[in-house]
Design a protein around this motif. Structure first.
Motif, mmCIF file in Angstrom:
data_model
loop_
_atom_site.group_PDB
_atom_site.id
_atom_site.type_symbol
_atom_site.label_atom_id
_atom_site.label_comp_id
_atom_site.label_asym_id
_atom_site.label_seq_id
_atom_site.Cartn_x
_atom_site.Cartn_y
_atom_site.Cartn_z
ATOM 1 N N ASP A 296 35.071 -41.611 -38.935
ATOM 2 C CA ASP A 296 35.809 -42.872 -39.122
ATOM 3 C C ASP A 296 35.065 -43.803 -40.068
ATOM 4 O O ASP A 296 35.682 -44.508 -40.878
ATOM 5 C CB ASP A 296 36.037 -43.551 -37.774
ATOM 6 C CG ASP A 296 37.034 -42.788 -36.908
ATOM 7 O OD1 ASP A 296 37.867 -42.066 -37.483
ATOM 8 O OD2 ASP A 296 36.967 -42.912 -35.672
ATOM 9 N N ARG A 297 33.734 -43.838 -39.973
ATOM 10 C CA ARG A 297 32.949 -44.700 -40.864
ATOM 11 C C ARG A 297 33.048 -44.214 -42.307
ATOM 12 O O ARG A 297 33.143 -45.021 -43.245
ATOM 13 C CB ARG A 297 31.486 -44.709 -40.414
ATOM 14 C CG ARG A 297 30.578 -45.560 -41.288
ATOM 15 C CD ARG A 297 29.346 -45.987 -40.515
ATOM 16 N NE ARG A 297 28.600 -44.859 -40.026
ATOM 17 C CZ ARG A 297 27.562 -44.298 -40.659
ATOM 18 N NH1 ARG A 297 27.195 -44.781 -41.826
ATOM 19 N NH2 ARG A 297 26.923 -43.288 -40.143
ATOM 20 N N ILE A 298 33.063 -42.922 -42.500
ATOM 21 C CA ILE A 298 33.198 -42.366 -43.848
ATOM 22 C C ILE A 298 34.544 -42.727 -44.448
ATOM 23 O O ILE A 298 34.647 -43.180 -45.594
ATOM 24 C CB ILE A 298 33.023 -40.833 -43.817
ATOM 25 C CG1 ILE A 298 31.587 -40.461 -43.435
ATOM 26 C CG2 ILE A 298 33.384 -40.218 -45.165
ATOM 27 C CD1 ILE A 298 31.372 -38.978 -43.232
ATOM 28 N N LEU A 299 35.607 -42.555 -43.672
ATOM 29 C CA LEU A 299 36.961 -42.784 -44.173
ATOM 30 C C LEU A 299 37.278 -44.263 -44.347
ATOM 31 O O LEU A 299 38.298 -44.610 -44.957
ATOM 32 C CB LEU A 299 37.982 -42.150 -43.219
ATOM 33 C CG LEU A 299 37.864 -40.631 -43.057
ATOM 34 C CD1 LEU A 299 38.841 -40.125 -42.017
ATOM 35 C CD2 LEU A 299 38.092 -39.922 -44.383
ATOM 36 N N ALA A 300 36.428 -45.134 -43.818
ATOM 37 C CA ALA A 300 36.653 -46.579 -43.956
ATOM 38 C C ALA A 300 36.034 -47.148 -45.230
ATOM 39 O O ALA A 300 36.209 -48.323 -45.531
ATOM 40 C CB ALA A 300 36.085 -47.318 -42.744
ATOM 41 N N ASN A 301 35.307 -46.310 -45.995
ATOM 42 C CA ASN A 301 34.631 -46.792 -47.203
ATOM 43 C C ASN A 301 35.033 -45.928 -48.396
ATOM 44 O O ASN A 301 35.220 -44.711 -48.259
ATOM 45 C CB ASN A 301 33.104 -46.748 -47.025
ATOM 46 C CG ASN A 301 32.628 -47.703 -45.956
ATOM 47 O OD1 ASN A 301 32.558 -48.907 -46.182
ATOM 48 N ND2 ASN A 301 32.303 -47.179 -44.785
ATOM 49 N N PRO A 302 35.124 -46.537 -49.588
ATOM 50 C CA PRO A 302 35.530 -45.762 -50.767
ATOM 51 C C PRO A 302 34.453 -44.815 -51.280
ATOM 52 O O PRO A 302 34.760 -43.870 -51.995
ATOM 53 C CB PRO A 302 35.837 -46.846 -51.802
ATOM 54 C CG PRO A 302 35.021 -48.024 -51.381
ATOM 55 C CD PRO A 302 34.982 -47.976 -49.879
ATOM 56 N N ALA A 303 33.188 -45.066 -50.914
ATOM 57 C CA ALA A 303 32.102 -44.204 -51.381
ATOM 58 C C ALA A 303 30.896 -44.411 -50.490
ATOM 59 O O ALA A 303 30.748 -45.459 -49.853
ATOM 60 C CB ALA A 303 31.742 -44.504 -52.834
ATOM 61 N N GLY A 304 30.015 -43.414 -50.460
ATOM 62 C CA GLY A 304 28.803 -43.563 -49.665
ATOM 63 C C GLY A 304 28.082 -42.233 -49.478
ATOM 64 O O GLY A 304 28.602 -41.160 -49.778
ATOM 65 N N SER A 305 26.842 -42.325 -48.987
ATOM 66 C CA SER A 305 26.029 -41.151 -48.684
ATOM 67 C C SER A 305 25.758 -41.130 -47.189
ATOM 68 O O SER A 305 25.467 -42.177 -46.585
ATOM 69 C CB SER A 305 24.709 -41.191 -49.464
ATOM 70 O OG SER A 305 24.947 -41.143 -50.857
ATOM 71 N N TYR A 306 25.834 -39.929 -46.586
ATOM 72 C CA TYR A 306 25.722 -39.807 -45.141
ATOM 73 C C TYR A 306 24.891 -38.572 -44.797
ATOM 74 O O TYR A 306 24.607 -37.728 -45.644
ATOM 75 C CB TYR A 306 27.117 -39.692 -44.506
ATOM 76 C CG TYR A 306 28.059 -40.799 -44.909
ATOM 77 C CD1 TYR A 306 28.125 -41.988 -44.207
ATOM 78 C CD2 TYR A 306 28.880 -40.656 -46.031
ATOM 79 C CE1 TYR A 306 28.980 -43.010 -44.581
ATOM 80 C CE2 TYR A 306 29.744 -41.665 -46.416
ATOM 81 C CZ TYR A 306 29.786 -42.838 -45.692
ATOM 82 O OH TYR A 306 30.639 -43.846 -46.076
ATOM 83 N N GLN A 307 24.539 -38.479 -43.509
ATOM 84 C CA GLN A 307 23.772 -37.342 -43.027
ATOM 85 C C GLN A 307 24.234 -37.010 -41.614
ATOM 86 O O GLN A 307 24.465 -37.903 -40.797
ATOM 87 C CB GLN A 307 22.275 -37.664 -43.034
ATOM 88 C CG GLN A 307 21.384 -36.522 -42.546
ATOM 89 C CD GLN A 307 19.903 -36.859 -42.673
ATOM 90 O OE1 GLN A 307 19.541 -37.838 -43.320
ATOM 91 N NE2 GLN A 307 19.055 -36.051 -42.062
ATOM 92 N N TYR A 308 24.409 -35.740 -41.344
ATOM 93 C CA TYR A 308 24.760 -35.314 -39.991
ATOM 94 C C TYR A 308 24.091 -33.976 -39.696
ATOM 95 O O TYR A 308 23.631 -33.273 -40.595
ATOM 96 C CB TYR A 308 26.279 -35.221 -39.809
ATOM 97 C CG TYR A 308 26.957 -34.110 -40.562
ATOM 98 C CD1 TYR A 308 27.235 -32.884 -39.938
ATOM 99 C CD2 TYR A 308 27.349 -34.266 -41.891
ATOM 100 C CE1 TYR A 308 27.871 -31.859 -40.617
ATOM 101 C CE2 TYR A 308 27.988 -33.244 -42.572
ATOM 102 C CZ TYR A 308 28.245 -32.037 -41.932
ATOM 103 O OH TYR A 308 28.870 -31.032 -42.605
ATOM 104 N N ARG A 309 24.058 -33.624 -38.412
ATOM 105 C CA ARG A 309 23.358 -32.403 -37.977
ATOM 106 C C ARG A 309 24.374 -31.410 -37.414
ATOM 107 O O ARG A 309 25.183 -31.757 -36.550
ATOM 108 C CB ARG A 309 22.306 -32.752 -36.930
ATOM 109 C CG ARG A 309 21.315 -31.630 -36.647
ATOM 110 C CD ARG A 309 20.135 -32.148 -35.835
ATOM 111 N NE ARG A 309 19.140 -31.120 -35.607
ATOM 112 C CZ ARG A 309 18.206 -30.774 -36.470
ATOM 113 N NH1 ARG A 309 18.150 -31.399 -37.638
ATOM 114 N NH2 ARG A 309 17.330 -29.831 -36.186
ATOM 115 N N LEU A 310 24.332 -30.195 -37.915
ATOM 116 C CA LEU A 310 25.245 -29.140 -37.486
ATOM 117 C C LEU A 310 24.472 -27.834 -37.359
ATOM 118 O O LEU A 310 23.780 -27.425 -38.298
ATOM 119 C CB LEU A 310 26.388 -28.996 -38.500
ATOM 120 C CG LEU A 310 27.390 -27.865 -38.240
ATOM 121 C CD1 LEU A 310 28.145 -28.103 -36.937
ATOM 122 C CD2 LEU A 310 28.374 -27.751 -39.410
#
Length: 491
Positions: free
Chosen positions: A240-254
């Motif tokens: 949801d945080r990603i889709l609320a912004n037009p651009a950005g860098s993120y990190q997640y664990r899978l």
């Protein structure tokens, strides 16, 4: 708001600002402390992934230039426009035209929707009649209503077994600029999919597109574990945080591995472009002078808080003055005047004391502006306000009501007495000389007086004063008139 509340609010703001600055500087210092450890990490996040994202985005834009150019030529084609203007008589002609466009330019689809007949033509003939109540025809009525010459839209192609297609929808206008319909070509998304697969192999990164709701709609040869990012472990928590912004860098664990992600919104497609890479390499760490950074941060924070406190105090004082005072005349402004009027009416109801409202208007003010200029008009307004304010009683209230009108409130004052006071003000202004760049200007006032009668509203009281003012204007100006009582006037 009283002084105590203002001070408390300012202290709370300062505390919040100090907290934010402290947290910000602390985060920066700790970030600097681990800068070497995160060197590879930052290189991936700040350079490699955004560069790949920019490259893919540029390739997509390049692939879209050609269909836009083709659609533009179709929209300005004299054959197409003449065929429509002559009544769409021979369907084989438009079908042949669309088929030739599709064949010559290698388009996946070509179409034309005529606004007059609501007919959807494509290279294979007549597809359907578009209707405003059909959800699959919404695109056409959106294009019909838009001001831009074209749009790029991703939709299912009804003429090609609902294949996902990138359409260029171009508005067609006649020779007088009237709307005739929509035309254009479609580009299959398979071409883009091959492009994504090529980048995945070349850069060892995953590249895919996601809709505004989180659905994965286009990917290369390596699809995600699920068709919606909300369902992907780790990624779903920040979706949801990603889709609320037009651009950005993120990190997640899978699956026990850290995924670094760069996201940007592609307005032409109305999709998000995701480019991600798994962080595998060992990261080195080198310590930094953390305590020195913290000491500098404390000093900077204290300095900023001190300067901010002084600035806020002065700015707040200025805002309060601007919010309640008319900038030109120095009197209360209309908004403040309405509040004062409501308070005065409430006091009059409680105390049963008389209250009168007076509307004053400068006579022939437009002639002053026309003859001497607007700066002279401002000077007349300012001087008139000074004369009125200087000759009011301590209990009286005055505000600039609008333009060259002033509203006066006479407390503990019946209508006849208010009429005398208003006439006195009129006389004072009439004999005064206003200097405008060395030229003596004389002005007169017209005044309308109304006494408050319960249970009148503020609007009704001012309205009666306004009626009296108009009566004074019609009576020859330069006079004050008392409006009849509320009962006599029919309120």
């Amino acid at each position: 708001m009283n002084t105590h509340h203002r001070i408390t609010g300012r202290h709370r703001l300062m505390l919040l600002l100090g907290t934010l600055l402290t947290l910000g500087f602390l985060t920066t210092s700790l970030g600097s402390y681990f800068v070497s450890k995160r060197e590879i990490h930052d290189a991936i996040v700040d350079r490699e992934l955004p560069l790949t994202s920019d490259t893919v985005y540029s390739e997509i834009q390049k692939d879209l230039v050609r269909p836009v150019f083709i659609s533009s030529m179709m929209a300005s084609d004299t054959f197409l426009r003449d065929w429509v203007l002559h009544g769409e008589k021979d369907v084989t002609l438009i079908t042949k035209y669309l088929k030739e466009v599709k064949s010559r330019y290698g388009a996946f689809s070509s179409f034309f929707v005529a606004d007059g007949s609501s007919t959807y033509y494509h290279a294979g003939g007549v597809l359907k009649k578009v209707r405003p109540d059909e959800y699959r025809d919404i695109w056409y009525y959106r294009v019909r209503a838009m001001s831009e010459p074209y749009e790029i839209n991703v939709d299912l192609d009804m003429a090609n077994r609902d294949t996902m297609t990138i359409f260029v929808n171009y508005r067609v206008l006649d020779y007088q600029g009237r709307y005739l319909g929509a035309t254009g070509v479609g580009l299959t998304v398979d071409a883009v999919r091959h492009l994504l697969s090529d980048y995945q192999k070349r850069y060892q990164r995953s590249v895919y597109f996601v809709t505004q709701t989180g659905k994965v709609v286009l990917f290369g040869s390596q699809p995600l574990p699920a068709d919606d990012i909300h369902a992907v472990s780790g990624l779903g928590a920040i979706a949801d945080r990603i889709l609320a912004n037009p651009a950005g860098s993120y990190q997640y664990r899978l699956d026990g591995r850290d995924h670094l992600l760069n996201v940007r919104y592609v307005p032409e497609l109305k999709w998000y472009l995701f480019v991600e890479k798994v962080e595998d390499d060992a990261l080195s760490s080198i310590r930094r002078a953390l305590y020195l950074n913290l000491a500098v941060c404390v000093g900077v924070t204290l300095l900023i808080l001190a300067l901010t406190g002084v600035t806020l105090r002065r700015y707040q004082q200025r805002l309060e003055q601007m919010a309640t005072t008319d900038k030109l005349t120095g009197l209360a402004n209309r908004q403040t005047g309405e509040l004062l009027l409501e308070h005065a009416l409430a006091d009059a109801r409680r105390s049963q004391a008389p209250l009168a409202a007076v509307l004053i208007d400068i006579d022939n003010f437009k002639d002053i502006n026309d003859s001497h200029g607007h700066l002279a008009g401002d000077r007349v307004l300012t001087r008139t306000a000074e004369l009125v304010a200087a000759n009011l009683r301590a209990s009286d209230l005055a505000c600039r009501w609008g333009g060259e009108e002033f509203l006066l409130l006479f407390r503990n004052c019946a209508g006849e007495q208010a009429l005398l006071l208003a006439d006195k003000l009129r006389s004072i202004v009439a004999v005064a000389t206003i200097d405008v760049d060395g030229t003596a200007v004389h002005v007169t006032l017209s005044a309308g007086v109304a006494q408050y009668a319960s249970p009148q509203t503020a609007e009704q009281l001012v309205g009666r004063a306004d009626q009296a003012l108009y009566a004074a204007k019609r009576g020859g100006r330069n006079r004050a008139i008392l409006q009849a009582s509320a009962t006599e006037s029919g309120d």
